[in-house]
Design an enzyme around this catalytic site. Structure first.
Site, PDB file in Angstrom:
ATOM      1  CD  GLU A 134      -2.517   1.293   2.728  1.00 21.45           C
ATOM      2  OE1 GLU A 134      -2.810   0.203   3.249  1.00 21.45           O
ATOM      3  OE2 GLU A 134      -2.884   2.379   3.177  1.00 21.45           O
ATOM      4  CD  GLU A 139      -3.607   7.204   5.782  1.00 19.36           C
ATOM      5  OE1 GLU A 139      -2.497   6.744   5.525  1.00 19.36           O
ATOM      6  OE2 GLU A 139      -4.560   6.518   6.167  1.00 19.36           O
TER       7      GLU A 139
HETATM    8  C1  LIG Z   1      -8.445   4.141   2.704  1.00 15.68           C
HETATM    9  O1  LIG Z   1      -8.296   2.920   2.049  1.00 15.68           O
HETATM   10  C2  LIG Z   1      -7.017   2.357   2.202  1.00 15.68           C
HETATM   11  C3  LIG Z   1      -6.981   1.109   1.365  1.00 15.68           C
HETATM   12  O2  LIG Z   1      -7.931   0.186   1.809  1.00 15.68           O
HETATM   13  C4  LIG Z   1      -6.723   2.075   3.662  1.00 15.68           C
HETATM   14  O3  LIG Z   1      -5.434   1.571   3.834  1.00 15.68           O
HETATM   15  C5  LIG Z   1      -6.821   3.373   4.397  1.00 15.68           C
HETATM   16  O4  LIG Z   1      -6.600   3.146   5.753  1.00 15.68           O
HETATM   17  C6  LIG Z   1      -8.171   3.952   4.167  1.00 15.68           C
HETATM   18  N1  LIG Z   1      -8.245   5.205   4.809  1.00 15.68           N
HETATM   19  C7  LIG Z   1      -9.317   5.588   5.387  1.00 15.68           C
HETATM   20  C8  LIG Z   1      -9.273   6.944   5.887  1.00 15.68           C
HETATM   21  O5  LIG Z   1     -10.297   4.862   5.469  1.00 15.68           O
END
Ligand SMILES: *[C@@H]1O[C@H](CO)[C@@H](O)[C@H](O)[C@H]1NC(C)=O
Ligand SMILES: *[C@@H]1O[C@H](CO)[C@@H](O)[C@H](O)[C@H]1NC(C)=O
Ligand SMILES: *[C@@H]1O[C@H](CO)[C@@H](O)[C@H](O)[C@H]1NC(C)=O
Ligand SMILES: *[C@@H]1O[C@H](CO)[C@@H](O)[C@H](O)[C@H]1NC(C)=O
Ligand SMILES: *[C@@H]1O[C@H](CO)[C@@H](O)[C@H](O)[C@H]1NC(C)=O
Ligand SMILES: CC(=O)N[C@H]1CO[C@H](CO)[C@@H](O)[C@@H]1O
Length: 317
Positions: A134, A139
């Site tokens: 990933e 983020e």
């Molecule tokens: C968004 O999706 C990714 C991939 O599944 C995950 O790793 C991540 O934690 C998710 N983030 C949120 C904010 O849900």
């Protein structure tokens, strides 16, 4: 003989690096074509957030998605007070229909979700997590800035602590199992790279370059004087040789990228609270009121600005 051989190898390496730095556009996603390239995932949040991921039909009926010219807006519900015993706040999780290995993706983002309890992400993820890896391009949680680009992998993948990037190393072990899911993050060295400050500056551009030997993340705020011309005005090719030092650099020196990273889908999601944003110490340290779940349940209008606005997404291979 030896120095001569070495010189020869260096020349070959430089030549292949230069040719690998140019890519041709395979997708120019704006407005409706942006939405058509993704599928809405109305699934349970794997990060345990106070969220209810909705279908595209529900998002359309509730006004959570809109297209205006080239711009696409994806937002969370900001009208409904939630019952503590009911489901979480309506929001979006989009997954690209296509998968990518070696590629460049340039995200022109005008606005990102902000507010206490928000946890937005733009990332790339393989199947069978974490075995195909990933990459979190951007983020963060609870409006905290500047944050952060991260790899998450299976065992035996590390990053050198010192490397050529403008961001700050926040951990060298990318193995989710050994880091309690934190992975190896790099904090972006720009206070306008995230949250309210990003939005106040009119957003900016995030880009990923992934090859068989490295993953690089770039960020330019909207008003930067160093935005490359092929980023600012996207065309049919990009030449990443002219993009300068990346914000985050993840080389293959201590991590075999080919065995830790498979084909990836792009994910754009927004959750609330959950494992990171809702962690009580993290939430409190962000200066946010009440508890995360209560705040998200009881203050719908606090999420008026919990939206992404994309100007474009250009992908080059
Ligand atoms: C968004 O999706 C990714 C991939 O599944 C995950 O790793 C991540 O934690 C998710 N983030 C949120 C904010 O849900
Ligand atoms: C981080 O940003 C500051 C302020 O713009 C700058 O002075 C510094 O050189 C940057 N650090 C790196 C490693 O680029
Ligand atoms: C996870 O890490 C622990 C040590 O932190 C180790 O004992 C265990 O075997 C690891 N599990 C996997 C699946 O790698
Ligand atoms: C890409 O940019 C580099 C550095 O400016 C240059 O040397 C190279 O010729 C460019 N490649 C192409 C195909 O234009
Ligand atoms: C691991 O992460 C979870 C979820 O954020 C947290 O509750 C737990 O305390 C963490 N464990 C350690 C050992 O840090
Ligand atoms: C919430 C969070 O992880 N904030 C981090 C953002 O980046 C700065 C600078 O590296 C860290 O100090 C914060 O902890």
């Amino acid at each position: 003989m030896f120095p001569r051989l070495l010189t020869c190898m260096v020349a070959v390496a430089v030549a292949s690096a230069a040719s690998a730095a140019t890519y041709s556009r395979t997708s120019n996603l704006v407005g409706q074509s942006f939405l058509n390239a993704f599928t809405w995932q109305a699934i349970a949040d794997p990060t345990h957030g106070r969220v209810n991921y909705v279908s595209q039909a529900t998002a359309q009926a509730d006004g959570l998605v809109s297209v205006s010219g080239n711009q696409v807006t994806l937002r969370a519900d900001s009208k409904t007070t939630l019952s503590a015993s009911g489901s979480g706040r309506n929001s979006f999780r989009l997954q690209s229909n296509a998968q990518y290995t070696t590629h460049v993706a340039v995200f022109d983002i005008a606005h990102m979700p902000q507010g206490c309890g928000t946890w937005p992400a733009v990332c790339e993820v393989g199947a069978n997590w974490p075995n195909e890896g990933e990459v979190d391009i951007v983020e963060g949680v609870n409006d905290q800035s500047p944050n952060q680009s991260t790899l998450h992998t299976s065992a035996n993948c590390a990053m050198p602590s010192s490397r050529t990037m403008t961001g700050t190393n926040e951990g060298t072990n990318c193995d989710v199992n050994e880091t309690n899911n934190s992975g190896c993050g790099v904090a972006i060295n720009d206070s306008k790279s995230y949250g309210p400050a990003f939005n106040g500056a009119g957003g900016g551009w995030y880009a990923i370059e992934r090859t068989s030997t490295f993953i690089k993340i770039y960020f330019w705020e909207r008003g930067s004087t160093s935005v490359p011309s092929d980023v600012k005005t996207p065309g049919s090719t990009v030449n990443t040789s002219n993009w300068g030092t990346p914000a985050a650099y993840f080389p293959n020196t201590d991590c075999d990228l080919s065995s830790h990273f498979g084909p990836h889908n792009i994910i754009i999601n927004l959750t609330f609270c959950g494992d990171w944003a809702g962690n009580s110490a993290v939430y409190a340290a962000s200066g946010c009121p009440s508890t995360c779940v209560d705040y998200v349940n009881q203050n719908p209008s606090a999420f008026t600005n919990a939206y992404f606005e994309f100007n474009s997404l250009n992908i080059y291979q």
